[in-house]
Design a protein around this motif. Structure first.
Motif, PDB file in Angstrom:
ATOM      1  N   ILE A  13     121.543  95.608  -5.289  1.00 56.45           N
ATOM      2  CA  ILE A  13     121.843  96.555  -6.363  1.00 56.45           C
ATOM      3  C   ILE A  13     120.638  96.692  -7.289  1.00 56.45           C
ATOM      4  N   SER A  14     119.994  95.577  -7.603  1.00 53.37           N
ATOM      5  CA  SER A  14     118.780  95.629  -8.427  1.00 53.37           C
ATOM      6  C   SER A  14     117.676  96.413  -7.732  1.00 53.37           C
ATOM      7  N   ALA A  15     117.544  96.235  -6.428  1.00 50.94           N
ATOM      8  CA  ALA A  15     116.531  96.979  -5.669  1.00 50.94           C
ATOM      9  C   ALA A  15     116.827  98.475  -5.680  1.00 50.94           C
ATOM     10  N   VAL A  16     118.099  98.834  -5.603  1.00 49.72           N
ATOM     11  CA  VAL A  16     118.476 100.251  -5.637  1.00 49.72           C
ATOM     12  C   VAL A  16     118.137 100.853  -7.000  1.00 49.72           C
ATOM     13  N   VAL A  17     118.476 100.142  -8.071  1.00 44.44           N
ATOM     14  CA  VAL A  17     118.175 100.648  -9.416  1.00 44.44           C
ATOM     15  C   VAL A  17     116.668 100.811  -9.594  1.00 44.44           C
ATOM     16  N   PHE A  18     115.896  99.811  -9.190  1.00 45.77           N
ATOM     17  CA  PHE A  18     114.438  99.899  -9.315  1.00 45.77           C
ATOM     18  C   PHE A  18     113.885 101.042  -8.471  1.00 45.77           C
ATOM     19  N   SER A  19     114.433 101.250  -7.279  1.00 44.17           N
ATOM     20  CA  SER A  19     113.911 102.328  -6.426  1.00 44.17           C
ATOM     21  C   SER A  19     114.192 103.693  -7.034  1.00 44.17           C
ATOM     22  N   TYR A  20     115.343 103.851  -7.692  1.00 48.79           N
ATOM     23  CA  TYR A  20     115.615 105.129  -8.351  1.00 48.79           C
ATOM     24  C   TYR A  20     114.747 105.327  -9.593  1.00 48.79           C
ATOM     25  N   VAL A  21     114.431 104.256 -10.305  1.00 43.04           N
ATOM     26  CA  VAL A  21     113.506 104.370 -11.445  1.00 43.04           C
ATOM     27  C   VAL A  21     112.116 104.761 -10.946  1.00 43.04           C
ATOM     28  N   ALA A  22     111.658 104.120  -9.873  1.00 39.55           N
ATOM     29  CA  ALA A  22     110.358 104.472  -9.300  1.00 39.55           C
ATOM     30  C   ALA A  22     110.352 105.914  -8.801  1.00 39.55           C
ATOM     31  N   THR A  23     111.451 106.358  -8.195  1.00 38.35           N
ATOM     32  CA  THR A  23     111.555 107.736  -7.741  1.00 38.35           C
ATOM     33  C   THR A  23     111.486 108.702  -8.907  1.00 38.35           C
ATOM     34  N   LEU A  24     112.202 108.392  -9.981  1.00 41.47           N
ATOM     35  CA  LEU A  24     112.174 109.241 -11.169  1.00 41.47           C
ATOM     36  C   LEU A  24     110.760 109.349 -11.728  1.00 41.47           C
ATOM     37  N   LEU A  25     110.042 108.239 -11.779  1.00 41.56           N
ATOM     38  CA  LEU A  25     108.662 108.269 -12.287  1.00 41.56           C
ATOM     39  C   LEU A  25     107.754 109.099 -11.378  1.00 41.56           C
ATOM     40  N   TYR A  26     107.936 108.995 -10.062  1.00 43.97           N
ATOM     41  CA  TYR A  26     107.144 109.816  -9.146  1.00 43.97           C
ATOM     42  C   TYR A  26     107.467 111.296  -9.306  1.00 43.97           C
ATOM     43  N   VAL A  27     108.735 111.633  -9.510  1.00 45.01           N
ATOM     44  CA  VAL A  27     109.108 113.034  -9.701  1.00 45.01           C
ATOM     45  C   VAL A  27     108.505 113.575 -10.994  1.00 45.01           C
ATOM     46  N   VAL A  28     108.571 112.791 -12.063  1.00 46.56           N
ATOM     47  CA  VAL A  28     107.975 113.222 -13.339  1.00 46.56           C
ATOM     48  C   VAL A  28     106.473 113.422 -13.177  1.00 46.56           C
ATOM     49  N   HIS A  29     105.818 112.485 -12.480  1.00 44.58           N
ATOM     50  CA  HIS A  29     104.377 112.615 -12.269  1.00 44.58           C
ATOM     51  C   HIS A  29     104.059 113.831 -11.396  1.00 44.58           C
ATOM     52  N   ALA A  30     104.906 114.096 -10.405  1.00 44.16           N
ATOM     53  CA  ALA A  30     104.692 115.266  -9.548  1.00 44.16           C
ATOM     54  C   ALA A  30     104.843 116.554 -10.348  1.00 44.16           C
ATOM     55  N   VAL A  31     105.828 116.601 -11.232  1.00 47.29           N
ATOM     56  CA  VAL A  31     106.019 117.800 -12.059  1.00 47.29           C
ATOM     57  C   VAL A  31     104.812 118.026 -12.950  1.00 47.29           C
ATOM     58  N   PHE A  32     104.329 116.972 -13.593  1.00 49.03           N
ATOM     59  CA  PHE A  32     103.151 117.132 -14.447  1.00 49.03           C
ATOM     60  C   PHE A  32     101.897 117.463 -13.642  1.00 49.03           C
ATOM     61  N   SER A  33     101.800 116.941 -12.417  1.00 47.51           N
ATOM     62  CA  SER A  33     100.662 117.306 -11.554  1.00 47.51           C
ATOM     63  C   SER A  33     100.718 118.780 -11.181  1.00 47.51           C
ATOM     64  N   LEU A  34     101.919 119.293 -10.897  1.00 49.11           N
ATOM     65  CA  LEU A  34     102.053 120.702 -10.568  1.00 49.11           C
ATOM     66  C   LEU A  34     101.755 121.593 -11.782  1.00 49.11           C
ATOM     67  N   ILE A  35     102.182 121.162 -12.954  1.00 49.30           N
ATOM     68  CA  ILE A  35     101.879 121.920 -14.166  1.00 49.30           C
ATOM     69  C   ILE A  35     100.373 121.964 -14.411  1.00 49.30           C
ATOM     70  N   ARG A  36      99.714 120.796 -14.245  1.00 52.44           N
ATOM     71  CA  ARG A  36      98.266 120.732 -14.442  1.00 52.44           C
ATOM     72  C   ARG A  36      97.553 121.572 -13.393  1.00 52.44           C
ATOM     73  N   TRP A  37      98.017 121.524 -12.137  1.00 43.66           N
ATOM     74  CA  TRP A  37      97.396 122.307 -11.070  1.00 43.66           C
ATOM     75  C   TRP A  37      97.564 123.795 -11.338  1.00 43.66           C
ATOM     76  N   LYS A  38      98.743 124.181 -11.814  1.00 48.87           N
ATOM     77  CA  LYS A  38      98.996 125.593 -12.072  1.00 48.87           C
ATOM     78  C   LYS A  38      98.154 126.113 -13.235  1.00 48.87           C
ATOM     79  N   SER A  39      97.873 125.271 -14.217  1.00 50.19           N
ATOM     80  CA  SER A  39      97.090 125.721 -15.366  1.00 50.19           C
ATOM     81  C   SER A  39      95.581 125.688 -15.104  1.00 50.19           C
ATOM     82  N   ALA A  40      95.155 125.011 -14.051  1.00 51.59           N
ATOM     83  CA  ALA A  40      93.709 124.903 -13.776  1.00 51.59           C
ATOM     84  C   ALA A  40      93.168 126.157 -13.131  1.00 51.59           C
TER      85      ALA A  40
END
Length: 97
Positions: free
Chosen positions: A70-97
């Motif tokens: 259960i702890s591994a599942v929670v951590f994996s979803y937190v890591a996934t959320l952080l990757y999604v947030v980073h991907a969104v900001f990468s796409l925003i930065r790419w679109k503005s460049a």
């Protein structure tokens, strides 16, 4: 070395001039944004599989092993959320460049 890379200028090269120096090669936004999106997708699929395996193992394993998963599942979803947030900001930065 390119003038922008040598002086730390505020403009980034575009087109094939990106490949002029090695530091500029690290700032290829298209690859960074694509990498972040693929990584977020892979993390999400691994998180779903981990959650599914944890649900299945509820009856066959000890209490401690179940809670570790259960702890591994929670951590994996937190890591996934952080990757999604980073991907969104990468796409925003790419679109503005």
């Amino acid at each position: 070395m390119a003038p922008a890379a040598a002086s730390g200028g505020s403009t980034l090269p575009s087109g094939f001039s990106v490949l002029a120096t090695f530091p500029d090669l690290l700032f290829i936004f298209e690859f960074d944004a694509a990498y972040q999106c693929v990584a977020a997708l892979l993390y999400l699929s691994a998180s779903v599989l981990e959650a599914w395996a944890t649900i299945i193992m509820h009856d066959g394993f000890t209490y401690k092993q179940y809670h570790e998963n259960i702890s591994a599942v929670v951590f994996s979803y937190v890591a996934t959320l952080l990757y999604v947030v980073h991907a969104v900001f990468s796409l925003i930065r790419w679109k503005s460049a």
